[in-house]
Design a protein around this motif. Sequence first.
Motif, PDB file in Angstrom:
ATOM      1  N   SER A 162      -3.830   0.606  -4.821  1.00 20.02           N
ATOM      2  CA  SER A 162      -4.635   2.158  -4.155  1.00 20.02           C
ATOM      3  C   SER A 162      -3.657   2.675  -2.960  1.00 20.02           C
ATOM      4  CB  SER A 162      -5.426   2.454  -4.356  1.00 20.02           C
ATOM      5  OG  SER A 162      -6.574   1.442  -2.901  1.00 20.02           O
ATOM      6  N   LEU A 163      -3.657   1.568  -2.564  1.00 19.79           N
ATOM      7  CA  LEU A 163      -2.754   2.520  -1.257  1.00 19.79           C
ATOM      8  C   LEU A 163      -1.097   1.800  -1.633  1.00 19.79           C
ATOM      9  CD1 LEU A 163      -4.475  -0.364   1.148  1.00 19.79           C
ATOM     10  CD2 LEU A 163      -4.467   2.287   1.736  1.00 19.79           C
ATOM     11  N   VAL A 164      -0.496   0.902  -2.274  1.00 21.39           N
ATOM     12  CA  VAL A 164       0.862   1.090  -3.099  1.00 21.39           C
ATOM     13  C   VAL A 164       1.334   3.224  -3.235  1.00 21.39           C
ATOM     14  CG1 VAL A 164       2.858   0.738  -4.589  1.00 21.39           C
ATOM     15  CG2 VAL A 164       1.384  -0.955  -2.774  1.00 21.39           C
ATOM     16  N   ALA A 165      -0.221   3.444  -3.873  1.00 18.13           N
ATOM     17  CA  ALA A 165      -0.186   4.665  -4.777  1.00 18.13           C
ATOM     18  C   ALA A 165       0.619   5.770  -3.949  1.00 18.13           C
ATOM     19  CB  ALA A 165      -0.676   4.482  -5.687  1.00 18.13           C
ATOM     20  N   PHE A 166      -0.863   5.816  -2.075  1.00 13.15           N
ATOM     21  CA  PHE A 166      -0.796   6.099  -1.799  1.00 13.15           C
ATOM     22  C   PHE A 166       0.236   6.311  -1.096  1.00 13.15           C
ATOM     23  CE2 PHE A 166      -1.480   7.182   1.912  1.00 13.15           C
ATOM     24  CZ  PHE A 166      -1.966   8.898   2.377  1.00 13.15           C
ATOM     25  N   TYR A 167       1.113   5.678  -0.976  1.00 13.45           N
ATOM     26  CA  TYR A 167       2.040   5.442  -0.505  1.00 13.45           C
ATOM     27  C   TYR A 167       3.185   6.370  -1.000  1.00 13.45           C
ATOM     28  CZ  TYR A 167       6.522   3.678   1.251  1.00 13.45           C
ATOM     29  OH  TYR A 167       8.317   3.006   1.341  1.00 13.45           O
ATOM     30  N   LEU A 168       3.154   5.768  -2.264  1.00 11.09           N
ATOM     31  CA  LEU A 168       4.176   6.659  -3.431  1.00 11.09           C
ATOM     32  C   LEU A 168       4.233   7.963  -3.801  1.00 11.09           C
ATOM     33  CD1 LEU A 168       4.146   3.273  -6.088  1.00 11.09           C
ATOM     34  CD2 LEU A 168       6.652   4.068  -4.212  1.00 11.09           C
ATOM     35  N   ARG A 169       2.821   8.539  -3.645  1.00 12.79           N
ATOM     36  CA  ARG A 169       2.532   9.321  -3.695  1.00 12.79           C
ATOM     37  C   ARG A 169       2.619  10.368  -2.180  1.00 12.79           C
ATOM     38  NH1 ARG A 169      -0.751  10.700  -8.761  1.00 12.79           N
ATOM     39  NH2 ARG A 169      -0.751  12.632  -7.899  1.00 12.79           N
TER      40      ARG A 169
END
Length: 141
Positions: free
Chosen positions: A88-95
Motif C-alpha cells: 500500500s505504501l508503494v502504491a501510494f508512492y506511485l500514485r
Amino acid sequence: MKLRTVPGRLACGAYILHSGLELWKGDKEQAAATHGMAAAAFPFLRDVPPHRFLRLLAAGQIATGAALLAPFVPSALAGAALTGFGGSLVAFYLRAPGLRKPGSVWPSREGIGVSKDVWLLGIGLGLLADAATERRAPERG
C-alpha cells in the motif's frame, strides 16, 4: 519464528509499531494533512473523515508492527501483513503527485522517504517466500 527472519521482523516491526503509536496520538492538523495526501493518491478515501482515517491507519500500523514482533505469529501471517502494508505504501508512492520525477519511477526529492518503503514490501515478500519454501521442503529424518 525462524532465526533468519528475526532481523527483518524486528527492524520492520519496531519501526512500524512506533510509527503507529505516534500516529494514534495525532492531532487534527496531522489527520488533515495525512488524509489529504492519501486522498490525493486514492480518491475513494475522500469520504472517510480525516480523524477516522488517521485512527484506522494507526491501528493498522500497530497491528502490523505487533504481528511482526510477536514470535508466536507465523512468518506467513507476518509476511502477509507486511506485504499488504508495504504494498500500500508503494502504491501510494506511485500514485501520489510530486513524489516521482516526471515520467519516471525514480523519486523526486520529496519522494525519497516514501520510495524507501519498497524495502518493506521486499521483506514482506521474503517472509512469504520463506514460509512457502518451508512448507514444500521434504521432511528429513
